[in-house]
Design a protein around this motif. Structure first.
Motif, PDB file in Angstrom:
ATOM      1  N   ALA A  62     -51.532  41.295  -3.542  1.00  0.00           N
ATOM      2  CA  ALA A  62     -50.667  40.927  -2.420  1.00  0.00           C
ATOM      3  C   ALA A  62     -50.936  41.839  -1.225  1.00  0.00           C
ATOM      4  CB  ALA A  62     -49.207  41.036  -2.845  1.00  0.00           C
ATOM      5  N   PRO A  63     -50.918  41.276  -0.018  1.00  0.00           N
ATOM      6  CA  PRO A  63     -51.055  42.121   1.175  1.00  0.00           C
ATOM      7  C   PRO A  63     -49.776  42.912   1.410  1.00  0.00           C
ATOM      8  CG  PRO A  63     -50.578  39.860   1.801  1.00  0.00           C
ATOM      9  CD  PRO A  63     -50.750  39.864   0.302  1.00  0.00           C
ATOM     10  N   LEU A  64     -49.873  44.047   2.097  1.00  0.00           N
ATOM     11  CA  LEU A  64     -48.660  44.740   2.538  1.00  0.00           C
ATOM     12  C   LEU A  64     -48.038  43.943   3.683  1.00  0.00           C
ATOM     13  CD1 LEU A  64     -49.426  48.545   2.851  1.00  0.00           C
ATOM     14  CD2 LEU A  64     -47.995  47.419   1.160  1.00  0.00           C
TER      15      LEU A  64
ATOM     16  N   SER B  65     -57.848  49.867   1.880  1.00  0.00           N
ATOM     17  CA  SER B  65     -57.553  50.092   0.452  1.00  0.00           C
ATOM     18  C   SER B  65     -56.084  49.864   0.132  1.00  0.00           C
ATOM     19  CB  SER B  65     -57.872  51.540   0.046  1.00  0.00           C
ATOM     20  OG  SER B  65     -59.232  51.754   0.005  1.00  0.00           O
ATOM     21  N   LEU B  66     -55.223  50.250   1.057  1.00  0.00           N
ATOM     22  CA  LEU B  66     -53.785  50.188   0.785  1.00  0.00           C
ATOM     23  C   LEU B  66     -53.207  48.802   1.020  1.00  0.00           C
ATOM     24  CD1 LEU B  66     -52.713  53.629   2.282  1.00  0.00           C
ATOM     25  CD2 LEU B  66     -52.678  52.989  -0.136  1.00  0.00           C
ATOM     26  N   GLY B  67     -54.006  47.878   1.581  1.00  0.00           N
ATOM     27  CA  GLY B  67     -53.523  46.509   1.742  1.00  0.00           C
ATOM     28  C   GLY B  67     -52.952  46.192   3.114  1.00  0.00           C
TER      29      GLY B  67
ATOM     30  N   LYS C 135     -53.071  44.589   6.533  1.00  0.00           N
ATOM     31  CA  LYS C 135     -53.866  43.448   7.014  1.00  0.00           C
ATOM     32  C   LYS C 135     -53.785  43.283   8.515  1.00  0.00           C
ATOM     33  CE  LYS C 135     -55.051  42.436   2.860  1.00  0.00           C
ATOM     34  NZ  LYS C 135     -56.386  42.921   2.433  1.00  0.00           N
TER      35      LYS C 135
ATOM     36  N   ASP D  19     -59.923  44.166  -3.374  1.00  0.00           N
ATOM     37  CA  ASP D  19     -59.213  43.205  -2.534  1.00  0.00           C
ATOM     38  C   ASP D  19     -60.295  42.422  -1.802  1.00  0.00           C
ATOM     39  OD1 ASP D  19     -57.375  41.857  -0.922  1.00  0.00           O
ATOM     40  OD2 ASP D  19     -56.532  43.664  -0.023  1.00  0.00           O
TER      41      ASP D  19
ATOM     42  N   ARG E 223     -54.234  48.062  -7.031  1.00  0.00           N
ATOM     43  CA  ARG E 223     -55.269  48.635  -6.176  1.00  0.00           C
ATOM     44  C   ARG E 223     -55.815  49.934  -6.759  1.00  0.00           C
ATOM     45  NH1 ARG E 223     -55.297  46.112  -1.368  1.00  0.00           N
ATOM     46  NH2 ARG E 223     -53.615  44.591  -1.143  1.00  0.00           N
ATOM     47  N   ILE E 224     -57.134  50.082  -6.702  1.00  0.00           N
ATOM     48  CA  ILE E 224     -57.761  51.316  -7.172  1.00  0.00           C
ATOM     49  C   ILE E 224     -57.997  52.178  -5.940  1.00  0.00           C
ATOM     50  CG2 ILE E 224     -59.725  52.294  -8.398  1.00  0.00           C
ATOM     51  CD1 ILE E 224     -60.105  49.552  -9.715  1.00  0.00           C
ATOM     52  N   LEU E 225     -57.386  53.347  -5.914  1.00  0.00           N
ATOM     53  CA  LEU E 225     -57.454  54.194  -4.723  1.00  0.00           C
ATOM     54  C   LEU E 225     -58.373  55.380  -4.961  1.00  0.00           C
ATOM     55  CD1 LEU E 225     -53.638  54.211  -3.859  1.00  0.00           C
ATOM     56  CD2 LEU E 225     -55.430  52.727  -2.902  1.00  0.00           C
TER      57      LEU E 225
END
Lengths: 241, 241
Positions: free
Chosen positions: A73-75, A98-100, A102, A140, B219-221
């Motif tokens: 899921a996106p942030l 990386s954290l999403g 968008k 992602d 997510r892989i960080l």
């Protein structure tokens, strides 16, 4: 690279893709892949799944691709970021991807040195390359949108209020009394200043546009540390809003 | 440098200190300081306050120092970190110091390349220099302790259980069902694996020692992103436990 991200141009038929360049090197040098191996792949802005290596040599790898897993899921977060210094900018881009995140807006601010805008990392190919690295790290596929606004006032007066209608705004500002909220259950816009922070005029303009100043405590963090700290605080990465 | 950190050796009398080297360069080049200016200072492992520049030239600055502000609260967190690759290690050290980690153990793990242990950044002076940079960034004075354990099994069997008595343990492990908890109100020990994670044998050993595996989502960080994300999730930087 925890996922090889494939673009439309990589596909030779609907279920076969060819890897060259950086991703081929990774296949050889990091994964020591052989014909018959299966690696995690994803299609840009599409599903994720597996790629079985059907042919492999020094110039190309061909994969038989099966894509049936939706991307994470996106942030529900728009980030408005004062342009960081170039050596930090690349890492921040990768981290955001990386954290999403968008939806990223890079803006000018009084303490952004004008030279920061000259960095080649802002060119479209370089932006894409670094965002792809972040997506491949996190597994992602959905490419973030990055918009560049080199003038503070027109952005804050003319564009920001529209963004805030859908996603209420916060501005990270060490000088304020309100701690940054936790575990939001609604979308948000987060404004993050440059090293040294937004100046009072800018905080006033952001507040007038509808943003609420919040702080993270006594510690002053570098932008590249503040970004994951703020995002982790606002949204639960394990169960995104 | 949001604070000039002064060691005992910098003090010529109880309220006068002399700056040379990196901190003097910063005074000239970044702060453009002049005689009569006041800058934020702190005493290593002591209070923070102000330093008034009383003399200043190209070789030294002398400050009249007043220290009456306690440093920010430490995080009640022990971090056990698989040794990262050298280029990441320096940044991770600075980040840990900025975030208020005071107790760091660097351990070996199956996926830690043996060459990582050869980095000059592990030498005592280099460790101190990078921790000082993190403290000065965040405005803190309390030097973290760093311990190096190049053998996984003896550390986990002989030392870790003792640490966990005071500070219950979590191990960040993507393969597990339990999400990482939020907003702890008690001290904790957090174990973070290398790129590629701890191997199942290591997770079993850490669990046998008393650690609970937790995950951060799909997510892989990278380690340098996972550290601030995990810490921000475990403790409220605005109001430390």
């Amino acid at each position: 690279m925890n996922l090889a991200l494939l673009s439309d141009a990589d596909f030779v038929t609907p279920d076969r893709a060819v890897l060259t360049g950086r991703r081929l090197t990774h296949l050889h040098e990091v994964l020591s892949a052989r014909t018959g191996d299966t690696i995690p792949v994803g299609r840009l802005n599409g599903n994720m799944g597996t790629g079985e290596v059907t042919t492999l040599d020094d110039t190309r790898a061909e994969l038989r691709v099966a894509l049936d897993i939706p991307p994470p899921a996106p942030l529900p977060l728009t980030v408005v970021l004062a342009m960081p210094r170039p050596k930090m900018f690349r890492r921040v881009l990768q981290t955001m991807a990386s954290l999403g995140v968008k939806d990223l807006w890079l803006i000018h601010s009084y303490k952004v040195d004008k030279s920061f805008w000259q960095t080649p990392w802002l060119e479209e190919d370089a932006l894409t390359d670094n965002l792809v690295l972040g997506l491949e790290q996190a597994r992602d596929t959905v490419m973030p949108s990055v918009r560049i606004r080199r003038r503070f006032k027109p952005f804050v007066e003319d564009e920001l209020p529209g963004l805030l209608e859908e996603r209420p705004g916060l501005v990270a500002h060490p000088g304020t009394d309100t701690p940054c909220p936790r575990n939001l259950t609604h979308p948000a816009t987060l404004c993050i200043g440059p090293e040294g922070g937004f100046i009072p005029y800018e905080v006033d303009k952001l507040t007038a546009a509808g943003c609420h100043p919040v702080h993270l405590g006594d510690r002053i963090l570098r932008v590249e540390t503040a970004v994951p700290v703020l995002i982790s605080r606002l949204y639960d990465a394990a169960e995104p809003a």
